[in-house]
Design an enzyme around this catalytic site. Structure first.
Site, PDB file in Angstrom:
ATOM      1  N   SER A  24      59.458  70.207 -50.695  1.00  0.00           N
ATOM      2  CA  SER A  24      58.133  69.574 -50.673  1.00  0.00           C
ATOM      3  C   SER A  24      58.150  68.172 -50.083  1.00  0.00           C
ATOM      4  O   SER A  24      59.113  67.409 -50.262  1.00  0.00           O
ATOM      5  CB  SER A  24      57.631  69.491 -52.120  1.00  0.00           C
ATOM      6  OG  SER A  24      56.535  68.627 -52.225  1.00  0.00           O
ATOM      7  N   GLU A  81      56.668  65.891 -51.361  1.00  0.00           N
ATOM      8  CA  GLU A  81      56.745  64.971 -52.503  1.00  0.00           C
ATOM      9  C   GLU A  81      58.134  64.334 -52.597  1.00  0.00           C
ATOM     10  O   GLU A  81      58.306  63.323 -53.271  1.00  0.00           O
ATOM     11  CB  GLU A  81      56.420  65.705 -53.804  1.00  0.00           C
ATOM     12  CG  GLU A  81      54.946  65.941 -54.029  1.00  0.00           C
ATOM     13  CD  GLU A  81      54.163  64.655 -54.265  1.00  0.00           C
ATOM     14  OE1 GLU A  81      54.440  63.970 -55.249  1.00  0.00           O
ATOM     15  OE2 GLU A  81      53.280  64.335 -53.451  1.00  0.00           O
ATOM     16  N   TYR A  93      58.573  65.829 -60.780  1.00  0.00           N
ATOM     17  CA  TYR A  93      58.481  66.981 -59.876  1.00  0.00           C
ATOM     18  C   TYR A  93      59.229  66.696 -58.566  1.00  0.00           C
ATOM     19  O   TYR A  93      60.042  67.499 -58.101  1.00  0.00           O
ATOM     20  CB  TYR A  93      57.005  67.299 -59.582  1.00  0.00           C
ATOM     21  CG  TYR A  93      56.808  68.286 -58.443  1.00  0.00           C
ATOM     22  CD1 TYR A  93      56.931  69.659 -58.656  1.00  0.00           C
ATOM     23  CD2 TYR A  93      56.504  67.840 -57.148  1.00  0.00           C
ATOM     24  CE1 TYR A  93      56.760  70.567 -57.609  1.00  0.00           C
ATOM     25  CE2 TYR A  93      56.329  68.736 -56.105  1.00  0.00           C
ATOM     26  CZ  TYR A  93      56.460  70.100 -56.336  1.00  0.00           C
ATOM     27  OH  TYR A  93      56.296  70.981 -55.305  1.00  0.00           O
TER      28      TYR A  93
HETATM   29  P1  NAP Z   1      51.603  77.761 -57.457  1.00  0.00           P
HETATM   30  O1  NAP Z   1      50.317  78.359 -56.981  1.00  0.00           O
HETATM   31  O2  NAP Z   1      51.591  76.791 -58.584  1.00  0.00           O
HETATM   32  O3  NAP Z   1      52.567  78.999 -57.857  1.00  0.00           O
HETATM   33  C1  NAP Z   1      53.735  78.795 -58.605  1.00  0.00           C
HETATM   34  C2  NAP Z   1      54.355  80.148 -58.903  1.00  0.00           C
HETATM   35  O4  NAP Z   1      55.554  79.964 -59.688  1.00  0.00           O
HETATM   36  C3  NAP Z   1      53.449  81.092 -59.720  1.00  0.00           C
HETATM   37  O5  NAP Z   1      53.566  82.403 -59.209  1.00  0.00           O
HETATM   38  C4  NAP Z   1      54.075  81.011 -61.103  1.00  0.00           C
HETATM   39  O6  NAP Z   1      53.853  82.146 -61.907  1.00  0.00           O
HETATM   40  C5  NAP Z   1      55.539  80.915 -60.734  1.00  0.00           C
HETATM   41  N1  NAP Z   1      56.342  80.479 -61.868  1.00  0.00           N
HETATM   42  C6  NAP Z   1      56.147  79.388 -62.642  1.00  0.00           C
HETATM   43  N2  NAP Z   1      57.076  79.332 -63.603  1.00  0.00           N
HETATM   44  C7  NAP Z   1      57.882  80.418 -63.446  1.00  0.00           C
HETATM   45  C8  NAP Z   1      59.015  80.935 -64.128  1.00  0.00           C
HETATM   46  N3  NAP Z   1      59.524  80.300 -65.190  1.00  0.00           N
HETATM   47  N4  NAP Z   1      59.597  82.059 -63.674  1.00  0.00           N
HETATM   48  C9  NAP Z   1      59.086  82.716 -62.600  1.00  0.00           C
HETATM   49  N5  NAP Z   1      58.008  82.295 -61.917  1.00  0.00           N
HETATM   50  C10 NAP Z   1      57.404  81.160 -62.342  1.00  0.00           C
HETATM   51  O7  NAP Z   1      52.370  77.067 -56.248  1.00  0.00           O
HETATM   52  P2  NAP Z   1      52.124  77.199 -54.653  1.00  0.00           P
HETATM   53  O8  NAP Z   1      51.130  76.190 -54.241  1.00  0.00           O
HETATM   54  O9  NAP Z   1      51.962  78.611 -54.289  1.00  0.00           O
HETATM   55  O10 NAP Z   1      53.526  76.663 -54.121  1.00  0.00           O
HETATM   56  C11 NAP Z   1      54.641  77.533 -53.941  1.00  0.00           C
HETATM   57  C12 NAP Z   1      55.921  76.714 -53.952  1.00  0.00           C
HETATM   58  O11 NAP Z   1      55.895  75.772 -52.901  1.00  0.00           O
HETATM   59  C13 NAP Z   1      56.188  75.913 -55.216  1.00  0.00           C
HETATM   60  O12 NAP Z   1      57.587  75.872 -55.404  1.00  0.00           O
HETATM   61  C14 NAP Z   1      55.674  74.531 -54.871  1.00  0.00           C
HETATM   62  O13 NAP Z   1      56.326  73.556 -55.675  1.00  0.00           O
HETATM   63  C15 NAP Z   1      56.070  74.453 -53.424  1.00  0.00           C
HETATM   64  N6  NAP Z   1      55.249  73.597 -52.570  1.00  0.00           N
HETATM   65  C16 NAP Z   1      53.898  73.744 -52.549  1.00  0.00           C
HETATM   66  C17 NAP Z   1      53.161  72.973 -51.682  1.00  0.00           C
HETATM   67  C18 NAP Z   1      51.661  73.126 -51.598  1.00  0.00           C
HETATM   68  O14 NAP Z   1      51.015  72.243 -51.028  1.00  0.00           O
HETATM   69  N7  NAP Z   1      51.088  74.222 -52.074  1.00  0.00           N
HETATM   70  C19 NAP Z   1      53.791  72.057 -50.843  1.00  0.00           C
HETATM   71  C20 NAP Z   1      55.184  71.958 -50.875  1.00  0.00           C
HETATM   72  C21 NAP Z   1      55.905  72.747 -51.737  1.00  0.00           C
HETATM   73  P3  NAP Z   1      52.604  82.246 -62.949  1.00  0.00           P
HETATM   74  O15 NAP Z   1      51.472  82.809 -62.131  1.00  0.00           O
HETATM   75  O16 NAP Z   1      53.131  83.173 -63.969  1.00  0.00           O
HETATM   76  O17 NAP Z   1      52.320  80.863 -63.444  1.00  0.00           O
HETATM   77  O1  F7E Z   2      46.985  65.533 -55.529  1.00  0.00           O
HETATM   78  C1  F7E Z   2      44.902  62.467 -55.875  1.00  0.00           C
HETATM   79  C2  F7E Z   2      46.277  62.419 -56.498  1.00  0.00           C
HETATM   80  O2  F7E Z   2      47.418  67.296 -57.240  1.00  0.00           O
HETATM   81  C3  F7E Z   2      46.739  64.987 -54.254  1.00  0.00           C
HETATM   82  C4  F7E Z   2      51.435  70.169 -54.945  1.00  0.00           C
HETATM   83  O3  F7E Z   2      51.213  71.398 -54.298  1.00  0.00           O
HETATM   84  O4  F7E Z   2      51.364  69.003 -52.849  1.00  0.00           O
HETATM   85  C5  F7E Z   2      50.785  69.056 -54.142  1.00  0.00           C
HETATM   86  O5  F7E Z   2      50.985  67.833 -54.826  1.00  0.00           O
HETATM   87  C6  F7E Z   2      46.285  63.540 -54.364  1.00  0.00           C
HETATM   88  C7  F7E Z   2      47.150  62.663 -55.278  1.00  0.00           C
HETATM   89  O6  F7E Z   2      48.553  67.397 -54.958  1.00  0.00           O
HETATM   90  C8  F7E Z   2      42.619  63.670 -58.409  1.00  0.00           C
HETATM   91  O7  F7E Z   2      46.504  61.169 -57.150  1.00  0.00           O
HETATM   92  C9  F7E Z   2      42.706  62.019 -57.019  1.00  0.00           C
HETATM   93  O8  F7E Z   2      47.410  61.453 -54.638  1.00  0.00           O
HETATM   94  O9  F7E Z   2      46.187  67.907 -55.112  1.00  0.00           O
HETATM   95  P1  F7E Z   2      47.222  67.100 -55.760  1.00  0.00           P
HETATM   96  P2  F7E Z   2      49.941  66.625 -54.810  1.00  0.00           P
HETATM   97  O10 F7E Z   2      50.243  65.788 -55.977  1.00  0.00           O
HETATM   98  O11 F7E Z   2      49.937  65.978 -53.471  1.00  0.00           O
HETATM   99  C10 F7E Z   2      52.776  68.749 -52.835  1.00  0.00           C
HETATM  100  C11 F7E Z   2      53.219  68.772 -51.402  1.00  0.00           C
HETATM  101  C12 F7E Z   2      53.532  69.639 -53.730  1.00  0.00           C
HETATM  102  O12 F7E Z   2      54.679  69.974 -53.457  1.00  0.00           O
HETATM  103  C13 F7E Z   2      52.943  69.931 -55.058  1.00  0.00           C
HETATM  104  O13 F7E Z   2      53.511  71.116 -55.634  1.00  0.00           O
HETATM  105  O14 F7E Z   2      44.983  63.527 -54.930  1.00  0.00           O
HETATM  106  N1  F7E Z   2      43.824  62.757 -56.840  1.00  0.00           N
HETATM  107  N2  F7E Z   2      41.950  62.543 -57.983  1.00  0.00           N
HETATM  108  C14 F7E Z   2      43.793  63.801 -57.682  1.00  0.00           C
HETATM  109  N3  F7E Z   2      44.657  64.829 -57.864  1.00  0.00           N
HETATM  110  C15 F7E Z   2      44.322  65.758 -58.792  1.00  0.00           C
HETATM  111  N4  F7E Z   2      45.143  66.819 -58.969  1.00  0.00           N
HETATM  112  N5  F7E Z   2      43.170  65.670 -59.536  1.00  0.00           N
HETATM  113  C16 F7E Z   2      42.277  64.638 -59.385  1.00  0.00           C
HETATM  114  O15 F7E Z   2      41.255  64.588 -60.072  1.00  0.00           O
END
Ligand code: NAP
Ligand code: F7E
Length: 323
Positions: free
Chosen positions: A125, A127, A149
């Protein structure tokens, strides 16, 4: 020639559902790891249920991962499962590390135990860049995570690199910047906004409470990003790649476009609650996707504006059906 097979952890999540669709469209047999819960949680993959094979298991449980790899006999494993919501990582730092960090090692060990020729994708990520050390961020930018995280993801990244270098495994780390879609969880800011905009437009809600509007993110469309994951595992040699759009926008810009799309002025509806500010914020993310463009031939197709409008339209349609 038999078709390939893949095992996806996190198949019930946003990315898992798009990746399953993509792999099915390429003729793969798709297996998904799902953890047990008292209520069924398959909403995002409901439409695929007849075409995929679900295997019970948990990233916290080593034995279940070995059994899942033995059952699926996959050519490729995509490790998408994680505790992925940044704010929760401050409340549950140990669980986040167990799952998001050590879970990666468990999956790599399961592969090594069953068949070390299986190709492995780790969902790393942006992050990890946290307090960014340069702009834009490249594969060479040093990490400086700002949340439990982010710290856990840095471990996941390096253990993936280490297994590649220690054991010669085909292990790739995809450093993905934020990617969103109508299937994004409701707790993430983009979906929280588009869901609220739809409800406000339909008279179901009268305000939207947010935290830091000035944070900047490089936001793309999840459907584009899963193709990049797959491309990484189709190369001759394993490597690590950034997937990003190369554009950055503030949360405020996202809010403004989402409200304007339904002819509303966001300033009349948005309320700031300081409790939603994070203990340590990631202020600015901007990825440089040059390596993925040159090496994988990957580039995002959905623009920022299209993404915002797509998400608002999907939430309008969803809520419109209910009222
Ligand atoms: P998400 O919607 O939160 O999905 C997370 C998945 O992990 C769900 O299927 C969840 O299952 C599963 N999980 C959680 N705990 C588990 C456990 N103990 N054993 C097995 N499975 C488990 O995340 P996403 O947005 O699709 O992201 C996919 C991956 O990419 C994650 O690793 C995230 O950190 C990473 N990532 C995401 C982004 C983004 O912007 N979306 C960016 C960079 C990296 P349940 O349905 O049972 O909860
Ligand atoms: O926050 C601001 C908050 O929770 C984005 C995950 O998929 O992407 C995701 O992480 C921004 C932050 O995503 C609210 O402070 C303002 O600056 O949508 P977010 P994230 O933290 O960037 C990365 C790449 C991952 O890997 C992670 O798994 O938005 N913000 N107001 C807020 N954020 C939330 N959630 N809620 C608010 O009300």
């Amino acid at each position: 020639m038999h078709g390939k097979s893949a095992l996806i952890t996190g198949i019930t999540g946003q990315d898992g559902s798009y990746l399953a669709e993509w792999l099915l469209s390429r003729g793969y047999r798709v297996y998904g790891l799902v953890r047990r819960s008292s209520t069924e949680n398959l909403e995002r993959i409901e439409h695929l249920k007849e075409q995929i094979n679900l295997i019970s298991g948990d990233l916290l449980d080593q034995k279940s991962l070995i059994a899942a790899v033995e059952t699926a006999c996959p050519d490729e494993v995509y490790n998408l499962a994680a505790q992925s919501f940044v704010p929760v990582s401050w409340h549950q730092p140990v669980l986040t590390a167990e799952l998001t960090a050590l879970g990666v090692t468990r999956m790599l060990e399961a592969i090594r135990t069953v068949n070390d020729k299986i190709r492995f994708y780790q969902a790393s990520s942006s992050e990890m860049f946290g307090r960014v050390q340069e702009v834009p961020q490249t594969e060479k930018t040093p990490f400086y995570p700002r949340s439990p995280y982010g710290v856990a993801k840095v471990y996941g990244h390096w253990i993936t690199v280490n297994y590649r270098e220690s054991y010669g495994m085909f292990a790739c780390s995809g450093i993905l910047f934020n990617h969103e879609s109508p299937r994004r969880g409701l707790e993430f800011v983009t979906r929280k906004i588009t869901n609220a905009v739809a409800r406000i437009k339909l008279g179901l809600q009268d305000r939207l409470v947010l935290g830091n509007l000035e944070a900047r993110r490089d936001w793309g469309y999840a459907g584009d990003y899963v193709k990049g994951m797959w491309l990484m595992l189709q190369q001759e040699t394993p490597g690590d790649y950034i997937l990003a759009t190369g554009e950055t926008h503030t949360v405020r810009e996202f809010v403004k476009i989402a409200f304007e799309h339904v002819d509303l002025d966001y300033e009349k509806y948005v309320v700031i609650d300081p409790r939603l500010f994070r203990p340590a914020e990631v202020d600015l993310l901007l990825g440089d996707p040059s390596k993925a463009r040159a090496g994988l031939g990957w580039q995002p197709e959905v623009s920022f504006e299209q993404l915002v409008k797509m998400m608002v339209d999907a939430d309008l349609a969803r809520w419109g059906k209910k009222v």
